[in-house]
Structures are given as structure tokens and as C-alpha cells.
Design a protein around this motif. Sequence first.
Motif, mmCIF file in Angstrom:
data_model
loop_
_atom_site.group_PDB
_atom_site.id
_atom_site.type_symbol
_atom_site.label_atom_id
_atom_site.label_comp_id
_atom_site.label_asym_id
_atom_site.label_seq_id
_atom_site.Cartn_x
_atom_site.Cartn_y
_atom_site.Cartn_z
ATOM 1 N N HIS A 1 0.757 -1.110 -0.068
ATOM 2 C CA HIS A 1 0.065 0.017 -0.194
ATOM 3 C C HIS A 1 0.904 1.381 0.085
ATOM 4 O O HIS A 1 0.111 2.310 -0.292
ATOM 5 C CB HIS A 1 -0.971 0.115 1.371
ATOM 6 C CG HIS A 1 -1.961 -1.043 1.027
ATOM 7 N ND1 HIS A 1 -3.197 -0.769 0.913
ATOM 8 C CD2 HIS A 1 -1.924 -2.450 1.427
ATOM 9 C CE1 HIS A 1 -3.904 -1.750 0.697
ATOM 10 N NE2 HIS A 1 -3.074 -2.813 1.170
ATOM 11 N N ASP A 2 2.196 1.171 0.430
ATOM 12 C CA ASP A 2 2.973 2.226 0.267
ATOM 13 C C ASP A 2 4.395 1.815 -0.411
ATOM 14 O O ASP A 2 4.429 0.989 -1.255
ATOM 15 C CB ASP A 2 3.407 2.609 1.795
ATOM 16 C CG ASP A 2 3.675 4.219 2.005
ATOM 17 O OD1 ASP A 2 4.321 4.771 1.026
ATOM 18 O OD2 ASP A 2 3.548 4.735 2.809
ATOM 19 N N GLU A 3 5.286 2.499 -0.518
ATOM 20 C CA GLU A 3 6.680 2.283 -1.203
ATOM 21 C C GLU A 3 7.199 1.052 -0.817
ATOM 22 O O GLU A 3 7.238 0.761 0.469
ATOM 23 C CB GLU A 3 7.560 3.545 -0.911
ATOM 24 C CG GLU A 3 7.193 4.992 -1.550
ATOM 25 C CD GLU A 3 8.115 6.038 -1.382
ATOM 26 O OE1 GLU A 3 9.050 5.746 -0.608
ATOM 27 O OE2 GLU A 3 8.301 6.885 -2.263
ATOM 28 N N ALA B 1 1.580 0.273 -9.710
ATOM 29 C CA ALA B 1 0.597 1.650 -9.939
ATOM 30 C C ALA B 1 1.568 2.762 -9.596
ATOM 31 O O ALA B 1 0.983 3.764 -10.214
ATOM 32 C CB ALA B 1 -0.475 1.531 -8.830
ATOM 33 N N GLY B 2 2.603 2.776 -8.994
ATOM 34 C CA GLY B 2 3.368 3.983 -8.671
ATOM 35 C C GLY B 2 4.792 4.092 -9.219
ATOM 36 O O GLY B 2 5.589 4.745 -8.758
ATOM 37 N N SER C 1 2.622 3.770 -13.914
ATOM 38 C CA SER C 1 3.539 5.088 -13.911
ATOM 39 C C SER C 1 4.837 4.854 -14.528
ATOM 40 O O SER C 1 5.038 4.245 -15.529
ATOM 41 C CB SER C 1 3.568 5.424 -12.286
ATOM 42 O OG SER C 1 4.058 6.610 -12.241
ATOM 43 N N GLY C 2 5.772 5.184 -13.756
ATOM 44 C CA GLY C 2 7.189 5.202 -14.188
ATOM 45 C C GLY C 2 7.708 3.789 -14.619
ATOM 46 O O GLY C 2 7.624 2.671 -13.708
ATOM 47 N N ARG D 1 5.633 3.552 -5.185
ATOM 48 C CA ARG D 1 6.708 3.283 -6.014
ATOM 49 C C ARG D 1 7.496 1.787 -5.548
ATOM 50 O O ARG D 1 7.234 1.608 -4.462
ATOM 51 C CB ARG D 1 7.742 4.258 -5.703
ATOM 52 C CG ARG D 1 7.394 5.769 -6.346
ATOM 53 C CD ARG D 1 8.388 6.423 -6.423
ATOM 54 N NE ARG D 1 9.013 6.713 -4.805
ATOM 55 C CZ ARG D 1 10.319 7.240 -4.933
ATOM 56 N NH1 ARG D 1 11.130 7.543 -5.843
ATOM 57 N NH2 ARG D 1 10.428 7.403 -3.454
ATOM 58 N N ALA D 2 7.718 1.177 -6.431
ATOM 59 C CA ALA D 2 8.585 0.100 -6.098
ATOM 60 C C ALA D 2 10.146 0.091 -6.707
ATOM 61 O O ALA D 2 10.178 0.092 -7.938
ATOM 62 C CB ALA D 2 7.898 -1.139 -6.786
#
Length: 382
Positions: free
Chosen positions: A244-246, A287-288, A310-311, A268-269
Motif C-alpha cells: 500500500h506504500d513504497e 501503480a506507482g 506510472s514510471g 513506487r517499487a
Amino acid sequence: MTDGVERARHRLPVLKWWWVVAAAATAILLTGGTIWLLLVVLGRQASTEQAKAQLEAIRTALTVGVGTGGAFALWMAARRQRSTEIQLHESARAAEATELDSRERRLTDLYVQAVEQIGSDKAPVRLGGLYALERLARDDVGRRAVVINVLCSYLRMPYLVPEQLKGGRYRLPAASDVRQHEEWQVRITAQRLLADLLRDRPYDLDLRGAILIDFDLTGCAIGKALFHDAQFISTPTFMDATFHDEAWFFDTSFDIVVRMEGVTFRDRAIFTRCEFRKLCLRDATFAGGAYFTQSKFAGKADMTQTTFKSGIEFEDCVLDMDRYTAEEMQKRGWEPPEIDLTGATADVPSLNEPAKLPSGWQLRGSAIVRAATLEPKSGVRR
């Protein structure tokens, strides 16, 4: 503040002496006034009738007086009843507060005792402490994050990896290695209890520098995850987990296979400078942003059907052809180093910057497809 409002709402005004005097005076005045008024009005009637009327007037006035006194008595009775209710309420509140305080002390004592146990030099005592912490986290959800932090702290403690664990295999150690075997059992238990506490809602994980053996977070909900410099022994599994977060896998090494099929990264991963033997990342969702900058792949990275929202960055990645010879890889049944993005898609309008894909892959619309040429491009070095 809520407690004060609750007390004010149940507070009963103090019965003052002049209230009683005023009530008695009111009853006397009402009775006397009624008699006087009736006698004045009836004084104009005939004598016989007047006597009867006066008697009736006195009776009526006395009835008014008795009724007034009865109303006062009824008010006093209601006041006593209310006073009794307030006393019962306050007693119940006091009992509840005492019970809550007792429960808090019991849970605190349990926590302190469990932490002391996991610091023992005896493996059975450490195991008992771990199970006590797990029970505490179940009984008191408010302490679950603290318990998870303690479990992560234990897994970050130094651990000399036995030779029997390396290469994804485990054999029972010799008699001289019993302590290592016991510590392995304790760490496996800590990892399993940690995963069990991540089933309902996400919590942060700080496993920087940890040595994780057969680590399994299948289907778990994870908050912010820090795996800097972590070492995964045997096969870690994150299948269908949700971050749910980085998620920071920074300078992390994976001993053999990484199972991440169906994993979802909502933020972000970062897999910067990681080392992979074989990566299974099929049907994953980023997603991030997905960042594999300067990572090394010594086997196949299966990212088929993966969604990038995303990136996308595979800059300066390395396909490690030197770690094992082709003959050794064939003997072990391993596929040659490759990043496979077959069926992967990218949300092009949401990309923060142009996608930096591995060599041999390019974007066509939203699809990631094999390029016409397999010559190395600025993305992956061989």
C-alpha cells in the motif's frame, strides 16, 4: 473532556434547605388562599347553604394543600430515584475504569515478559516469547504495530547463515550445529507470525539488512516496506500481496527464485542494484512506478502480463552471463538471463517520463512488445 461532559450530564443539584421551606410555604399559602377565596365568594349565600358551602370550601382547600404536598413528595421521590441511578452509573464507570486499568497492566506485563523471553539464549524460551507477542497482538489491535516492529527487529539481528541453507536447500545440521538449527526454527516462526499479522490490514515493515529464510507474505497487506541490504535465502514468496506504500528493495540479494506473481504495488517499487537468480513477476501491477535501475539478472525475469501505470525504468540493468556457464545452467535446468515482458502494458499518458525499457523491447501504443532488432539499446547492458 468527554468524561467531564458525561459527569456534568449526570450531576444532581444539591438539595438546599430553603427549597423545602419554599415548598412548605407554597403549600400553606395555596391552602389558606383557597379557603379565604371560597369563604369570601360563598359569604353572600343563605345561612344554611353558606355553612355547607364553607365546609365544602374548607374540604376543597385542604385537598389542594394535600395535593400540593403530594406533588412535593413525588418530586422528592423522583429525586431519590435519580440519585440512586447516578450512584449506580458512577459505580459502573468506576468498575469499568478499574477493569480497563487492570487489563492494560496485564497486557503491558505480558509485552515486557515476552520481550525479555525473546532475548533469552535458549531457543524454546525465545519461541515462547514470540507466541506471547502474537497473542498480545491478537488481543490488543492497538499494539499490533509495536509487535510487528519487535518481530522485524528480531529478524534484523545478525545471523550466520549455515551452509546447509545456501542455494535454496536445507539439510538437518550435524550435532555440533544444533544452535544454528534452533535459531533457524526461531526465525522461521518469527517470519510466519509476522505474515499472520499482515492478513487483515497493512502495517509497515522495516527489514533492512535482515536475513530472511523461505520468507512468505502470500496474500498479505503491507504498508511501507524497507528491504535495504536484505538477504533472501531460498525462495521468498509475495504472491498476490499488496504493497500500500513504497516498497524499497535496495541493494537486496535473492538467493534463488523470487515469487511475485499477482503482486500489486500501489506506490513506487524500487529494485535498485538488486541481484536476481530468477524473478517470477507475472500478472503484477505497478501503480506507482517500477524502478530496476542497475539491477543484475542471472536468470529469467518473467514479467509477462505485467501492468505499468506510472514510471518504468530498467536503466543500466545487467544480464549476468558470467555467473554460470551455459552448460551449468542447462544442467541445473535454468533458463538463460532474459527479461520477458510479453503481454505487458503501460499507461502511457500517466508516465512521468519516457519509459526506459530493457534491450529488445519497445512501446507500441500501450503495449510493450519485442523490438524488431535485438541489438543492445540504452537500457540493458550485456
